[in-house]
Design a protein around this motif. Structure first.
Motif, mmCIF file in Angstrom:
data_model
loop_
_atom_site.group_PDB
_atom_site.id
_atom_site.type_symbol
_atom_site.label_atom_id
_atom_site.label_comp_id
_atom_site.label_asym_id
_atom_site.label_seq_id
_atom_site.Cartn_x
_atom_site.Cartn_y
_atom_site.Cartn_z
ATOM 1 N N LYS A 160 96.982 99.692 49.942
ATOM 2 C CA LYS A 160 96.585 99.702 48.438
ATOM 3 C C LYS A 160 98.010 100.171 47.779
ATOM 4 C CE LYS A 160 91.934 101.175 48.102
ATOM 5 N NZ LYS A 160 90.628 102.148 47.823
ATOM 6 N N ASN A 161 98.916 100.697 48.485
ATOM 7 C CA ASN A 161 100.106 101.043 48.068
ATOM 8 C C ASN A 161 101.284 99.852 48.248
ATOM 9 O OD1 ASN A 161 100.576 101.215 50.676
ATOM 10 N ND2 ASN A 161 101.298 103.418 50.664
ATOM 11 N N GLY A 162 100.896 98.963 48.754
ATOM 12 C CA GLY A 162 101.753 97.676 49.158
ATOM 13 C C GLY A 162 102.387 97.786 50.320
ATOM 14 N N ASP A 163 102.206 98.831 51.222
ATOM 15 C CA ASP A 163 102.760 98.835 52.524
ATOM 16 C C ASP A 163 101.968 97.989 53.453
ATOM 17 O OD1 ASP A 163 104.755 100.651 51.496
ATOM 18 O OD2 ASP A 163 103.602 102.437 52.034
ATOM 19 N N GLU A 164 102.872 97.603 54.678
ATOM 20 C CA GLU A 164 102.122 97.093 55.756
ATOM 21 C C GLU A 164 101.396 97.664 56.401
ATOM 22 O OE1 GLU A 164 102.072 93.819 56.472
ATOM 23 O OE2 GLU A 164 103.901 92.817 55.478
ATOM 24 N N TYR A 165 100.169 97.193 57.182
ATOM 25 C CA TYR A 165 99.256 97.990 57.995
ATOM 26 C C TYR A 165 99.948 98.130 59.270
ATOM 27 C CZ TYR A 165 94.911 97.979 55.252
ATOM 28 O OH TYR A 165 94.242 98.158 54.317
ATOM 29 N N GLU A 166 99.430 99.075 60.097
ATOM 30 C CA GLU A 166 100.094 98.992 61.488
ATOM 31 C C GLU A 166 99.400 98.210 62.120
ATOM 32 O OE1 GLU A 166 101.957 101.464 63.053
ATOM 33 O OE2 GLU A 166 102.382 102.599 60.934
#
Length: 242
Positions: A160-166
């Protein structure tokens, strides 16, 4: 004619009783024929013409010994009793279980955290499906269309914050959908079916790309102490204890 003689103890079932009945029939029929021949030979006159009239007995009206008939009834009752015992034993050994019971049992056996994680992962996928105009449940989507949707999803999904998932988080989403399809008794297996080779390749390539960016390496994890560091700590401990 020699026939096998039956005793009460040797008659154990209906088949034995019927065999005894048939053999007694032929036994008494043979005796009757012999008796008729004896009468003809010994009571006829010298010209071979006797005044004795012999009437043939209708075998349908022949009265078989009551003992044999009683044995048949006893054998039938014995088999009924044994059948009742077997049915009673089976009813105690197996409880009544329906298909709905097996589904409920599996649902209860799933870990609560696993249920929560599966529900959360499926919500992310559903949001993506709706965003591209796909309103069907994943169970209802044909394999070819689902493969296309999933490959696009794993390549482009972000937090949701625009970061990539692990990398492991993406794999967890993949496993959650596979579990959902199995629980829904779908014939599709996104882990094994060749129709989903493209999705599996995209997921693996995305995992490698994320790892190359430092994802999945757990940078905050404490590194193990070296042998030299352990020795220093031991010496300091001895110093403070003196």
């Amino acid at each position: 004619m020699t026939t096998k003689r039956w005793s009460n103890s040797s008659i154990k079932n209906i088949d034995d009783a019927m065999d005894a009945l048939v053999e007694d029939y032929f036994h008494y029929d043979d005796l009757s024929n012999r008796e008729a021949e004896y009468i003809k030979e010994n009571f006829a006159d010298v010209n071979g013409e006797g005044n004795l009239i012999l009437e043939e007995v209708d075998s349908a009206n022949f009265n078989f010994p009551n003992e044999i008939l009683q044995n048949i009834e006893n054998a039938q009752n014995h088999e009924i009793d044994e059948s009742d015992k077997e049915n009673s034993s089976s009813s105690k050994r197996f409880r009544s279980v329906t298909d709905e019971d097996t589904d409920s049992f599996l649902a209860l056996s799933v870990n609560k955290n696993t249920k929560t994680k599966t529900k959360s992962d499926l919500k992310v996928m559903l949001d993506f499906f709706i965003s591209v105009g796909e309103m069907r449940d994943s169970v209802e989507i044909p394999a070819k269309d689902l493969d296309s949707l999933l490959s696009r999803f794993f390549l482009g999904v972000l937090k949701k914050n625009g970061d990539e998932y692990e990398p492991d988080s993406l794999s967890s989403m993949f496993n959650s959908l596979d579990r959902h399809l199995k629980d829904s008794k779908s014939s599709i297996s996104i882990k094994k079916d060749p129709e989903f080779n493209h999705t599996r390749r995209v997921l693996e390539a995305k995992r490698k790309a994320l790892k190359s960016l430092g994802k999945g390496s757990k940078p905050n994890r404490a590194e193990p102490l070296t042998t030299e560091e352990i020795q220093i700590l031991r010496e300091k401990r001895r110093y403070w204890n003196t």
